[in-house]
Design an enzyme around this catalytic site. Structure first.
Site, PDB file in Angstrom:
ATOM      1  N   HIS A  12     -39.177  -1.241  -5.676  1.00  0.00           N
ATOM      2  CA  HIS A  12     -39.310  -0.753  -4.297  1.00  0.00           C
ATOM      3  C   HIS A  12     -38.616  -1.662  -3.284  1.00  0.00           C
ATOM      4  O   HIS A  12     -38.034  -1.182  -2.317  1.00  0.00           O
ATOM      5  CB  HIS A  12     -40.794  -0.588  -3.931  1.00  0.00           C
ATOM      6  CG  HIS A  12     -41.568  -1.859  -4.050  1.00  0.00           C
ATOM      7  ND1 HIS A  12     -41.985  -2.363  -5.285  1.00  0.00           N
ATOM      8  CD2 HIS A  12     -41.992  -2.749  -3.128  1.00  0.00           C
ATOM      9  CE1 HIS A  12     -42.634  -3.494  -5.094  1.00  0.00           C
ATOM     10  NE2 HIS A  12     -42.650  -3.747  -3.793  1.00  0.00           N
ATOM     11  N   CYS A  71     -34.018  -6.439  -6.944  1.00  0.00           N
ATOM     12  CA  CYS A  71     -35.412  -6.496  -6.515  1.00  0.00           C
ATOM     13  C   CYS A  71     -35.439  -7.346  -5.247  1.00  0.00           C
ATOM     14  O   CYS A  71     -34.378  -7.710  -4.730  1.00  0.00           O
ATOM     15  CB  CYS A  71     -36.351  -7.006  -7.614  1.00  0.00           C
ATOM     16  SG  CYS A  71     -36.216  -8.744  -8.059  1.00  0.00           S
ATOM     17  N   HIS A  89     -16.948 -17.256 -15.390  1.00  0.00           N
ATOM     18  CA  HIS A  89     -17.423 -18.321 -16.276  1.00  0.00           C
ATOM     19  C   HIS A  89     -18.513 -17.874 -17.238  1.00  0.00           C
ATOM     20  O   HIS A  89     -18.645 -18.449 -18.317  1.00  0.00           O
ATOM     21  CB  HIS A  89     -17.972 -19.496 -15.465  1.00  0.00           C
ATOM     22  CG  HIS A  89     -16.901 -20.251 -14.754  1.00  0.00           C
ATOM     23  ND1 HIS A  89     -17.162 -21.401 -14.053  1.00  0.00           N
ATOM     24  CD2 HIS A  89     -15.572 -20.022 -14.611  1.00  0.00           C
ATOM     25  CE1 HIS A  89     -16.032 -21.860 -13.516  1.00  0.00           C
ATOM     26  NE2 HIS A  89     -15.061 -21.032 -13.841  1.00  0.00           N
ATOM     27  N   ASN A  90     -19.335 -16.883 -16.847  1.00  0.00           N
ATOM     28  CA  ASN A  90     -20.500 -16.517 -17.658  1.00  0.00           C
ATOM     29  C   ASN A  90     -20.404 -15.136 -18.286  1.00  0.00           C
ATOM     30  O   ASN A  90     -21.294 -14.745 -19.030  1.00  0.00           O
ATOM     31  CB  ASN A  90     -21.772 -16.584 -16.811  1.00  0.00           C
ATOM     32  CG  ASN A  90     -21.919 -17.905 -16.090  1.00  0.00           C
ATOM     33  OD1 ASN A  90     -21.925 -17.941 -14.861  1.00  0.00           O
ATOM     34  ND2 ASN A  90     -22.006 -18.991 -16.832  1.00  0.00           N
ATOM     35  N   ARG A 106     -12.952 -22.302 -22.764  1.00  0.00           N
ATOM     36  CA  ARG A 106     -14.142 -23.135 -22.919  1.00  0.00           C
ATOM     37  C   ARG A 106     -15.413 -22.392 -22.533  1.00  0.00           C
ATOM     38  O   ARG A 106     -16.495 -22.661 -23.053  1.00  0.00           O
ATOM     39  CB  ARG A 106     -14.007 -24.428 -22.108  1.00  0.00           C
ATOM     40  CG  ARG A 106     -14.066 -24.233 -20.602  1.00  0.00           C
ATOM     41  CD  ARG A 106     -13.776 -25.544 -19.849  1.00  0.00           C
ATOM     42  NE  ARG A 106     -13.999 -25.431 -18.435  1.00  0.00           N
ATOM     43  CZ  ARG A 106     -13.158 -24.891 -17.547  1.00  0.00           C
ATOM     44  NH1 ARG A 106     -11.999 -24.404 -17.962  1.00  0.00           N
ATOM     45  NH2 ARG A 106     -13.452 -24.848 -16.262  1.00  0.00           N
ATOM     46  N   ARG A 129     -19.347 -21.507 -24.533  1.00  0.00           N
ATOM     47  CA  ARG A 129     -20.642 -21.700 -23.883  1.00  0.00           C
ATOM     48  C   ARG A 129     -21.448 -20.400 -23.869  1.00  0.00           C
ATOM     49  O   ARG A 129     -22.650 -20.398 -24.155  1.00  0.00           O
ATOM     50  CB  ARG A 129     -20.431 -22.210 -22.459  1.00  0.00           C
ATOM     51  CG  ARG A 129     -19.807 -23.584 -22.443  1.00  0.00           C
ATOM     52  CD  ARG A 129     -19.289 -23.971 -21.090  1.00  0.00           C
ATOM     53  NE  ARG A 129     -18.626 -25.275 -21.173  1.00  0.00           N
ATOM     54  CZ  ARG A 129     -17.786 -25.726 -20.276  1.00  0.00           C
ATOM     55  NH1 ARG A 129     -17.488 -25.003 -19.202  1.00  0.00           N
ATOM     56  NH2 ARG A 129     -17.227 -26.907 -20.413  1.00  0.00           N
TER      57      ARG A 129
END
Length: 147
Positions: A12, A68, A101-102, A135, A139
């Protein structure tokens, strides 16, 4: 990254921003699947976060957007799933980094803390940034918990 419909979910507190996200996606000709909530009535972010994560895992949608109030609860829920990398972004720079990066596959935004213009800039950056690999790939491959 945008071959399948984009999955979206909110509670909500994120509902109003999710409505703006739909306008943004429509304006860009991007299909989406809304996993809820469908009203501003009080509800639990976890119900909709799990539904979005399962939609990604089943291959129904990719990537996802979760919202949220703070972004934290739905991000925690999403990240309980092994194949989900949900990143919370409240600036375009962070959206860039969670992709670069992620290799985030879910963008999470804090509905109570950003306006529509900021959300637009965040989504622009998220959708237009590629994973750098190298790299960072090593990770990212260490994130899932192997039992």
């Amino acid at each position: 990254m945008k071959k399948k419909p984009i999955g979206i979910a909110s509670d909500h507190a994120g509902f109003a921003l999710k409505q703006y996200v739909k306008e943004y996606l429509d304006a860009h000709g991007l299909k989406y699947k809304d996993y809820g909530t469908l009203t501003e009535d009080s509800c639990d972010y976890s119900d909709f976060g799990h539904a979005l994560a399962e939609g990604i895992e089943k291959g129904e949608v990719f990537p996802g957007i979760g919202i949220c109030g703070s972004g934290e609860g739905i991000a925690m829920t999403l990240n309980k799933h092994q194949d989900i990398r949900a990143g919370l972004a409240w600036t375009p720079e962070i959206a860039h980094l969670i992709r670069q990066h992620n290799n985030a596959n879910v963008l999470v935004m804090p509905g109570r803390f950003i306006d529509n213009d900021t959300a637009k800039s965040i989504m622009d950056e998220f959708f237009n940034t590629e994973f750098e690999g190298g790299r960072h790939e090593r990770r990212v491959n260490k994130i899932p918990v192997n039992h």
